[in-house]
Write a protein that holds these residues in place. Structure first.
Motif, PDB file in Angstrom:
ATOM      1  N   MET A  54      83.872  25.247  65.034  1.00  0.00           N
ATOM      2  CA  MET A  54      85.350  24.943  64.658  1.00  0.00           C
ATOM      3  C   MET A  54      85.928  23.785  64.801  1.00  0.00           C
ATOM      4  O   MET A  54      86.682  23.179  63.876  1.00  0.00           O
ATOM      5  CB  MET A  54      85.900  26.249  65.170  1.00  0.00           C
ATOM      6  CG  MET A  54      85.533  27.624  64.898  1.00  0.00           C
ATOM      7  SD  MET A  54      86.619  28.932  65.832  1.00  0.00           S
ATOM      8  CE  MET A  54      88.014  29.027  65.045  1.00  0.00           C
ATOM      9  N   LEU A  55      85.701  23.294  65.718  1.00  0.00           N
ATOM     10  CA  LEU A  55      86.296  21.682  66.220  1.00  0.00           C
ATOM     11  C   LEU A  55      85.362  20.627  65.216  1.00  0.00           C
ATOM     12  O   LEU A  55      86.224  19.661  64.632  1.00  0.00           O
ATOM     13  CB  LEU A  55      86.104  21.409  67.528  1.00  0.00           C
ATOM     14  CG  LEU A  55      87.077  22.437  68.411  1.00  0.00           C
ATOM     15  CD1 LEU A  55      86.791  21.886  69.979  1.00  0.00           C
ATOM     16  CD2 LEU A  55      88.404  22.405  68.129  1.00  0.00           C
ATOM     17  N   THR A  56      84.429  20.769  65.008  1.00  0.00           N
ATOM     18  CA  THR A  56      83.734  20.018  64.447  1.00  0.00           C
ATOM     19  C   THR A  56      84.102  19.839  62.891  1.00  0.00           C
ATOM     20  O   THR A  56      83.982  18.885  62.143  1.00  0.00           O
ATOM     21  CB  THR A  56      82.193  20.168  64.384  1.00  0.00           C
ATOM     22  OG1 THR A  56      81.595  20.161  65.762  1.00  0.00           O
ATOM     23  CG2 THR A  56      81.473  19.046  63.529  1.00  0.00           C
ATOM     24  N   ASN A  57      84.551  20.954  62.640  1.00  0.00           N
ATOM     25  CA  ASN A  57      84.782  21.159  60.852  1.00  0.00           C
ATOM     26  C   ASN A  57      86.384  21.415  60.825  1.00  0.00           C
ATOM     27  O   ASN A  57      86.972  22.099  59.936  1.00  0.00           O
ATOM     28  CB  ASN A  57      84.171  22.440  60.530  1.00  0.00           C
ATOM     29  CG  ASN A  57      82.842  22.183  60.281  1.00  0.00           C
ATOM     30  OD1 ASN A  57      82.381  21.540  59.342  1.00  0.00           O
ATOM     31  ND2 ASN A  57      82.018  22.553  61.272  1.00  0.00           N
ATOM     32  N   ILE A  58      87.209  20.725  61.883  1.00  0.00           N
ATOM     33  CA  ILE A  58      88.564  21.238  61.890  1.00  0.00           C
ATOM     34  C   ILE A  58      89.473  20.839  60.543  1.00  0.00           C
ATOM     35  O   ILE A  58      90.406  21.451  60.184  1.00  0.00           O
ATOM     36  CB  ILE A  58      89.502  20.630  63.351  1.00  0.00           C
ATOM     37  CG1 ILE A  58      90.601  21.225  63.555  1.00  0.00           C
ATOM     38  CG2 ILE A  58      89.387  19.109  63.110  1.00  0.00           C
ATOM     39  CD1 ILE A  58      91.160  20.852  64.888  1.00  0.00           C
ATOM     40  N   GLN A  59      89.069  19.675  59.832  1.00  0.00           N
ATOM     41  CA  GLN A  59      89.505  19.323  58.788  1.00  0.00           C
ATOM     42  C   GLN A  59      89.469  20.264  57.781  1.00  0.00           C
ATOM     43  O   GLN A  59      90.339  20.325  56.691  1.00  0.00           O
ATOM     44  CB  GLN A  59      89.154  17.782  58.255  1.00  0.00           C
ATOM     45  CG  GLN A  59      89.642  16.902  58.850  1.00  0.00           C
ATOM     46  CD  GLN A  59      91.014  16.517  58.831  1.00  0.00           C
ATOM     47  OE1 GLN A  59      91.488  16.746  57.626  1.00  0.00           O
ATOM     48  NE2 GLN A  59      91.875  16.034  59.758  1.00  0.00           N
ATOM     49  N   PHE A  60      88.563  21.365  57.715  1.00  0.00           N
ATOM     50  CA  PHE A  60      88.528  22.262  56.619  1.00  0.00           C
ATOM     51  C   PHE A  60      89.113  23.513  56.868  1.00  0.00           C
ATOM     52  O   PHE A  60      89.069  24.539  56.302  1.00  0.00           O
ATOM     53  CB  PHE A  60      86.871  22.636  56.599  1.00  0.00           C
ATOM     54  CG  PHE A  60      86.094  21.150  56.151  1.00  0.00           C
ATOM     55  CD1 PHE A  60      86.330  20.747  55.056  1.00  0.00           C
ATOM     56  CD2 PHE A  60      85.230  20.997  56.978  1.00  0.00           C
ATOM     57  CE1 PHE A  60      85.955  19.488  54.730  1.00  0.00           C
ATOM     58  CE2 PHE A  60      84.315  19.687  56.705  1.00  0.00           C
ATOM     59  CZ  PHE A  60      84.717  19.036  55.698  1.00  0.00           C
ATOM     60  N   TYR A  61      89.940  23.651  58.162  1.00  0.00           N
ATOM     61  CA  TYR A  61      90.582  24.994  58.495  1.00  0.00           C
ATOM     62  C   TYR A  61      91.849  24.734  58.252  1.00  0.00           C
ATOM     63  O   TYR A  61      92.551  23.793  58.181  1.00  0.00           O
ATOM     64  CB  TYR A  61      90.376  25.001  60.122  1.00  0.00           C
ATOM     65  CG  TYR A  61      88.996  25.719  60.677  1.00  0.00           C
ATOM     66  CD1 TYR A  61      89.074  26.837  61.037  1.00  0.00           C
ATOM     67  CD2 TYR A  61      87.793  25.231  60.524  1.00  0.00           C
ATOM     68  CE1 TYR A  61      87.937  27.764  61.446  1.00  0.00           C
ATOM     69  CE2 TYR A  61      86.650  25.687  60.736  1.00  0.00           C
ATOM     70  CZ  TYR A  61      86.669  27.143  61.175  1.00  0.00           C
ATOM     71  OH  TYR A  61      85.270  27.439  61.611  1.00  0.00           O
ATOM     72  N   ASP A  62      92.375  25.981  58.116  1.00  0.00           N
ATOM     73  CA  ASP A  62      93.990  26.399  57.668  1.00  0.00           C
ATOM     74  C   ASP A  62      94.266  27.847  58.053  1.00  0.00           C
ATOM     75  O   ASP A  62      93.462  28.396  58.362  1.00  0.00           O
ATOM     76  CB  ASP A  62      94.136  26.088  56.447  1.00  0.00           C
ATOM     77  CG  ASP A  62      95.731  25.562  56.087  1.00  0.00           C
ATOM     78  OD1 ASP A  62      96.201  25.563  56.856  1.00  0.00           O
ATOM     79  OD2 ASP A  62      95.891  25.089  55.015  1.00  0.00           O
ATOM     80  N   ILE A  63      95.461  28.104  58.083  1.00  0.00           N
ATOM     81  CA  ILE A  63      96.036  29.328  58.053  1.00  0.00           C
ATOM     82  C   ILE A  63      95.910  29.960  56.891  1.00  0.00           C
ATOM     83  O   ILE A  63      96.778  29.298  55.876  1.00  0.00           O
ATOM     84  CB  ILE A  63      97.337  29.445  58.815  1.00  0.00           C
ATOM     85  CG1 ILE A  63      97.379  28.839  60.090  1.00  0.00           C
ATOM     86  CG2 ILE A  63      98.030  30.889  58.967  1.00  0.00           C
ATOM     87  CD1 ILE A  63      96.578  29.429  61.163  1.00  0.00           C
TER      88      ILE A  63
END
Length: 207
Positions: A54-63
């Protein structure tokens, strides 16, 4: 590639409850009390491994909001997850809400949605193989975003500026069947990163 996200069958869901009196949040346990799950898969690194992804891909995360699901207080269901897999996430949510999916351990989302008070029921869920959270309400969404910003800042992950640009290209290549919205989301992540790289390059050349 290491620590990449993928779409898997939902099987391991960690459940928990948001704390009533939340002070300073610097780690996940400041925000949420996790239930003891007991199964070996939960005890052998599954949670830390999901956290790293999740942290490695944090830029792809959103609510992501799912207004079709509302709790007893009228709060909409929210997911903190990778937007490019929103179709897969929705499918998992529908199955969890209807309790039509076989899981390693009890989940309780279906019961929570039907509850009039939410008392003594979990109100936070973490699919630790598909790497996303389920919860309710804007206030909790703000807390989750801040939590992961802090977790990322405090992590020892060695992520270079162009890392997310490479991951974006990887996902576009490995998942050619993504819908148009998901593809546009991934492509939009490349543009600001490329601009940052160019600025950094010219800054180094400046006298």
């Amino acid at each position: 590639m290491m620590n990449t996200l993928s779409s898997k069958p939902c099987f391991l869901v960690q459940r928990g409850t948001f704390k009533n009196h939340i002070q300073t949040v610097t780690k996940r346990s400041d925000l949420i009390n996790f239930d003891y799950m007991g199964s070996a898969e939960f005890e052998c690194g599954a949670l830390p491994q999901s956290t790293i992804r999740m942290l490695t891909n944090i830029q792809f995360y959103d609510i992501i909001s799912f207004p079709q699901y509302v709790n007893f207080a009228g709060e909409e269901l929210k997911v903190y997850g990778p937007k490019m897999f929103i179709s897969h996430i929705k499918e998992i949510l529908d199955n969890l809400a209807l309790d039509t999916i076989h899981l390693k351990e009890y989940c309780g989302l279906s019961e929570y949605l039907q509850s009039q008070t939410g008392d003594q029921l979990p109100n936070f869920w973490w699919d630790i193989e598909n790497d996303f959270y389920i919860f309710f309400g804007e206030e909790k969404a703000t807390m989750i975003l801040e939590l992961h910003r802090i977790l990322f800042q405090n992590s020892d992950l060695k992520i270079k500026l162009n890392h997310w640009n490479k991951l974006s290209k990887y996902y576009l290549l490995m998942y050619p069947d993504l819908d148009e919205e998901a593809r546009n989301f991934l492509m939009s992540k490349q543009k600001p990163l490329v601009k940052s790289l160019i600025k950094k390059k010219f800054k180094k050349k400046s006298p």
